[in-house]
Design a protein around this motif. Sequence first.
Motif, short mmCIF file in Angstrom:
data_model
loop_
_atom_site.label_atom_id
_atom_site.label_comp_id
_atom_site.label_asym_id
_atom_site.label_seq_id
_atom_site.Cartn_x
_atom_site.Cartn_y
_atom_site.Cartn_z
N GLU A 71 0.83 -1.20 0.00
CA GLU A 71 0.00 0.00 0.00
C GLU A 71 0.87 1.26 0.00
OE1 GLU A 71 -3.30 0.29 -0.05
OE2 GLU A 71 -3.76 -1.85 0.00
N GLU A 72 0.45 2.27 -0.75
CA GLU A 72 1.12 3.56 -0.72
C GLU A 72 0.43 4.45 0.30
OE1 GLU A 72 1.50 5.48 -4.45
OE2 GLU A 72 2.62 3.85 -5.39
N VAL A 73 1.23 5.01 1.20
CA VAL A 73 0.67 5.87 2.24
C VAL A 73 0.56 7.30 1.71
CG1 VAL A 73 1.05 6.85 4.54
CG2 VAL A 73 1.51 4.43 4.12
N GLU A 74 -0.66 7.74 1.50
CA GLU A 74 -0.92 9.09 1.02
C GLU A 74 -0.95 10.09 2.19
OE1 GLU A 74 -4.48 11.52 -1.39
OE2 GLU A 74 -4.65 9.38 -0.97
N ILE A 75 -1.44 9.61 3.33
CA ILE A 75 -1.55 10.45 4.52
C ILE A 75 -1.00 9.67 5.72
CG2 ILE A 75 -3.11 11.67 6.09
CD1 ILE A 75 -5.05 12.00 3.74
N LEU A 76 -0.09 10.29 6.45
CA LEU A 76 0.47 9.70 7.67
C LEU A 76 -0.05 10.48 8.87
CD1 LEU A 76 2.48 7.98 9.39
CD2 LEU A 76 4.21 9.74 8.86
N ILE A 77 -0.59 9.77 9.84
CA ILE A 77 -1.06 10.40 11.07
C ILE A 77 -0.32 9.79 12.25
CG2 ILE A 77 -3.02 10.86 12.58
CD1 ILE A 77 -4.80 10.78 10.13
N LEU A 81 9.02 20.52 15.38
CA LEU A 81 9.40 19.71 14.22
C LEU A 81 8.39 19.87 13.10
CD1 LEU A 81 11.28 17.38 13.08
CD2 LEU A 81 9.52 15.82 13.93
N SER A 82 7.11 19.80 13.44
CA SER A 82 6.06 19.85 12.42
C SER A 82 6.04 21.18 11.69
CB SER A 82 4.70 19.59 13.07
OG SER A 82 4.68 18.33 13.71
N GLU A 83 6.18 22.27 12.44
CA GLU A 83 6.16 23.59 11.80
C GLU A 83 7.37 23.77 10.89
OE1 GLU A 83 4.08 26.99 13.84
OE2 GLU A 83 5.12 26.10 15.54
N ALA A 84 8.50 23.25 11.31
CA ALA A 84 9.71 23.35 10.47
C ALA A 84 9.55 22.54 9.19
CB ALA A 84 10.93 22.89 11.25
N THR A 109 9.40 10.88 14.76
CA THR A 109 10.39 11.44 13.84
C THR A 109 10.77 10.45 12.76
OG1 THR A 109 11.28 12.84 15.61
CG2 THR A 109 12.69 12.48 13.69
N LEU A 110 11.02 9.21 13.17
CA LEU A 110 11.45 8.19 12.20
C LEU A 110 10.34 7.85 11.21
CD1 LEU A 110 13.48 5.80 14.53
CD2 LEU A 110 14.36 7.46 12.88
N LEU A 111 9.11 7.72 11.69
CA LEU A 111 8.01 7.44 10.77
C LEU A 111 7.80 8.59 9.80
CD1 LEU A 111 5.41 5.74 13.16
CD2 LEU A 111 6.64 4.67 11.25
N THR A 112 7.93 9.80 10.31
CA THR A 112 7.81 10.98 9.44
C THR A 112 8.88 10.95 8.36
OG1 THR A 112 6.83 12.31 11.21
CG2 THR A 112 7.81 13.50 9.37
N LYS A 113 10.09 10.62 8.75
CA LYS A 113 11.19 10.59 7.77
C LYS A 113 10.98 9.50 6.73
CE LYS A 113 15.35 11.41 9.24
NZ LYS A 113 15.84 12.58 8.46
N ASN A 122 0.86 15.37 12.69
CA ASN A 122 1.51 14.98 13.94
C ASN A 122 0.70 15.51 15.11
OD1 ASN A 122 3.70 13.69 12.68
ND2 ASN A 122 4.81 15.62 12.47
N VAL A 123 0.33 14.63 16.03
CA VAL A 123 -0.49 15.05 17.16
C VAL A 123 0.40 15.59 18.27
CG1 VAL A 123 -2.18 14.35 18.89
CG2 VAL A 123 -2.31 13.42 16.57
N ALA A 124 0.31 16.90 18.47
CA ALA A 124 1.04 17.57 19.54
C ALA A 124 0.06 17.81 20.68
CB ALA A 124 1.65 18.87 19.03
N SER A 125 -0.02 19.04 21.20
CA SER A 125 -0.88 19.32 22.34
C SER A 125 -0.88 20.83 22.59
CB SER A 125 -0.36 18.59 23.57
OG SER A 125 -0.98 19.05 24.76
N THR A 126 -1.91 21.33 23.27
CA THR A 126 -1.80 22.70 23.75
C THR A 126 -0.66 22.81 24.75
OG1 THR A 126 -3.51 22.19 25.42
CG2 THR A 126 -4.24 23.31 23.41
N GLY A 127 -0.27 21.67 25.33
CA GLY A 127 0.89 21.63 26.21
C GLY A 127 2.20 21.90 25.49
#
Length: 252
Positions: free
Chosen positions: A77-83, A160-163, A114-118, A134-139
């Motif tokens: 399968e090709e991953v179009e969207i990673l969560i 990381l996500s914003e960069a 990080t590794l999955l994103t890469k 990427n699920v971050a938090s208000t924290g």
Amino acid sequence: MSVLITGASSGIGLELAKVFACHNYDLIIAARSKEKMDILKQELEEKYNVKVHVCEVDLSNEEGVKLLYDKVKALGEEVEILINNAGAGYVGEFTNEPRERDLQIIQLNMTSLTLLTKYFAQEMIQKQKGKILNVASTGSYHPGPYTAVYYATKAYVLSLSEALNIELKEYGITVSALCPGATKTNFAKAAGKEDAGIAMPPEFMAKAAYKGLMKGKRVIIPGIRNRAFIKIPRSIAIYMISKYQKGLKRKA
């Protein structure tokens, strides 16, 4: 094309799986609880007529990351969207928590993400398209006394996500950070605390996440209260958070 969702057996991850299935996306769902995912798979395939693959994996160690990647490749399968939704934390005094628990949280919330994103961003570059949530938090916006490691890892996720949103934009890839506030999930119990009275339902978070991701938003903060909270100066917020988390610690 498929959507890969980690931490999909409960909470926001489970609700995200439902939202994407509702919009006719095939899914690859990953978590440690195969039994829960098998039930979800049956529900989504019957209700929405989509294809759902189940990957039983523990992402709190590096071996689990490679195992998940290999399993996805074996599916063809090709991953179009990673969560990247899988995450963990605790409420307690930093010096009282076992170092092994800290390391697992750091691995799951930061290193595995990080590794999955890469891995998958490199494949998306070849196709010149893709989306990552990427699920971050208000924290992510303030230090978190009595939940120090968790808040620190989520600050990393947001940064990381914003960069990467800037870096990968030229390849047709968007990277979004979801920053939910208190949410009614099993996460609270696993972290050793009760759900906050202001906690919002995971369904609300998932729908807001989907909408923001599809629009390519850099940061998604569901709820007016949460958007207001992140505006509080750090010098004030840190004491508010300290009092709140210390109170939860005593209840646990």
